[in-house]
Design an enzyme around this catalytic site. Structure first.
Site, short mmCIF file in Angstrom:
data_model
loop_
_atom_site.label_atom_id
_atom_site.label_comp_id
_atom_site.label_asym_id
_atom_site.label_seq_id
_atom_site.Cartn_x
_atom_site.Cartn_y
_atom_site.Cartn_z
CD GLU A 1 35.99 4.81 41.98
OE1 GLU A 1 37.21 4.74 41.82
OE2 GLU A 1 35.22 5.38 41.19
CD GLU B 1 30.91 8.34 39.45
OE1 GLU B 1 31.64 7.84 38.58
OE2 GLU B 1 31.31 8.64 40.58
O1 9MR Z 1 35.03 11.97 34.85
C1 9MR Z 1 36.22 12.11 35.61
C2 9MR Z 1 37.40 12.38 34.66
O2 9MR Z 1 37.24 13.65 34.07
C3 9MR Z 1 38.70 12.30 35.44
O3 9MR Z 1 39.77 12.40 34.52
C4 9MR Z 1 38.77 11.01 36.19
C5 9MR Z 1 40.08 11.00 36.95
O4 9MR Z 1 40.22 10.08 37.88
O5 9MR Z 1 37.66 10.88 37.07
C6 9MR Z 1 36.45 10.81 36.38
O6 9MR Z 1 35.37 10.63 37.28
C7 9MR Z 1 35.38 9.41 38.01
C8 9MR Z 1 34.63 9.67 39.31
O7 9MR Z 1 35.20 10.76 39.99
C9 9MR Z 1 34.63 8.43 40.20
N1 9MR Z 1 34.14 7.27 39.50
C10 9MR Z 1 34.70 7.01 38.18
C11 9MR Z 1 34.62 8.27 37.33
C12 9MR Z 1 35.10 7.98 35.93
O8 9MR Z 1 36.45 7.68 35.96
#
Ligand code: 9MR
Length: 373
Positions: A158, A263
């Site tokens: 990102e 994802e």
């Molecule tokens: O699914 C993840 C969630 O449990 C966390 O709280 C969050 C914190 O930033 O990150 C989520 O995963 C993210 C991923 O690492 C990167 N792309 C977006 C995902 C959803 O937020």
């Protein structure tokens, strides 16, 4: 009719599976995503700590049956794995490696460089030199430890804005806009035989895609290796940008790299926030949680046909879309139960809260059945 047939067959197989005594027999008999798509792409899931530690028996059974690759949802992020300067917590990541080995699941490690979920000490670093040292140590230590143990890394996550420019982050601020290339260079040195990916959301959209292509070209022009790009795939029911996804598969693979859906989940609840920027939030309000007692059939069918259309598209590009990873095993696990509104009941995946396949699962499986007939 065909879906009904697949549904009946699935239930019958599950019954046989339930009676089978050995775990091996189970893996062989259940209808599974990884088997159905074995000639097309690998099928992945995000795993949380409970699942990695096999503390949930239903997940422990379903994951090896359905998936042949996995991404740690949180436990390899800097906040967890590198909580303080010079201090690393490798326990859970080591467990993930052992879990993958035991279950024949390839690990896509996630993620080395991301502006979010950074430990506080990183935000407190003032000098550019110290920041450079952190950057190098972090990548070298973490990627180095798992060299030869993970299949791939989301090296940078990102880094782009929606308009395709570089996101204003602590990395851009301290290191300038070559930091993405430098991250790949360091990852390559630390883990030479691991595939290296750039990962983002909404990078199927034209402006962000153009920025992403420019970034990939820049890395390559510096003589640094990048093997693939991840399109996260946090989409909305009834609004899947199929045309842009297809155009992205074509344009990214023209650069000589792999495309992965990394994802995948489909939002069915109301929301006025796009993408997956975790810093954006909405107010709690009962009208924002309309399906807390169950998903209406019309929405269930919409979800199923969205998943069907997506997989139909992925199947048009054999060898180009190399992996499809869901962001979670079952609906109960999904981050979308808590974002952008806390405490909602969401339904974005192929398996429900009881770990049972949903209509969307049957639609996706049926695509291969039709192809084989
Ligand atoms: O699914 C993840 C969630 O449990 C966390 O709280 C969050 C914190 O930033 O990150 C989520 O995963 C993210 C991923 O690492 C990167 N792309 C977006 C995902 C959803 O937020």
């Amino acid at each position: 009719m065909k879906n009904k047939f697949v549904g009946i067959m699935y239930s019958a197989t599950l019954l046989i599976v339930a009676c089978a005594s050995s775990r091996n027999a189970m893996a062989q008999k259940a209808v599974s995503l990884k088997d159905v798509f074995k000639n097309d792409f690998v099928i992945g899931t995000a795993l949380n700590a409970t699942q990695i530690e096999e503390k949930d028996p239903k997940a422990a059974l379903l994951v090896p049956q359905q998936f042949n690759t996995a991404t740690p949802e949180n436990i390899m992020k800097a906040e967890v794995i590198h909580p303080q300067w010079g201090t690393y917590q490798f326990d859970l990541a080591d467990k993930l490696i052992a879990y993958g080995k035991k279950n024949n699941i390839k690990i896509n490690a996630h993620t080395l460089i991301w502006h979010s979920q950074l430990p506080q000490f990183v935000r407190n670093i003032q000098s550019v030199d110290s920041f450079k040292t952190f950057f190098k140590n972090h990548i070298t230590t973490v990627a180095g430890r798992y060299s030869g143990k993970v299949f791939s890394w989301d090296v940078v996550n990102e880094a782009l804005n929606e308009d395709g420019t570089m996101r204003q982050s602590i990395f851009l601020d301290k290191l300038g806009d070559n930091y993405v290339t430098e991250a790949f260079r360091l990852a390559q040195a630390a883990s030479p035989n691991t595939e290296l990916y750039y990962n983002d959301y909404n990078n199927e959209q034209p402006a962000k895609r153009a920025g992403c292509i420019a970034l990939i070209k820049k890395i390559k022009q510096a003589g640094v290796r990048i093997d693939g790009v991840g399109i996260q795939g946090h989409w909305h029911a009834g609004k899947i940008p199929l045309k842009e996804i297809e155009e992205s598969i074509i344009q990214y693979t023209a650069l000589g790299i792999k495309v992965m859906i990394t994802e995948l989940d489909i939002e069915v609840l109301p929301r006025n926030v796009e993408g997956a920027d975790v810093s954006q939030r909405m107010k709690e309000d009962p009208s924002m949680n309309p399906y807390k007692n169950g998903l209406p059939d019309s929405v269930q069918q919409q979800l199923a046909s969205d998943y069907e259309a997506l997989f139909k598209l992925f199947l048009k590009y054999p060898g180009k879309v190399t992996r499809v990873t869901f962001w979670g095993v079952d609906d109960g696990q999904s981050w979308l139960n808590n974002w952008p509104v806390k405490g909602r009941v969401n339904y974005p995946l192929l398996f429900n809260r009881e770990f049972k396949p949903k209509p969307a699962f049957y639609k996706v499986i049926a695509l291969k059945k039709i192809e084989q007939e």
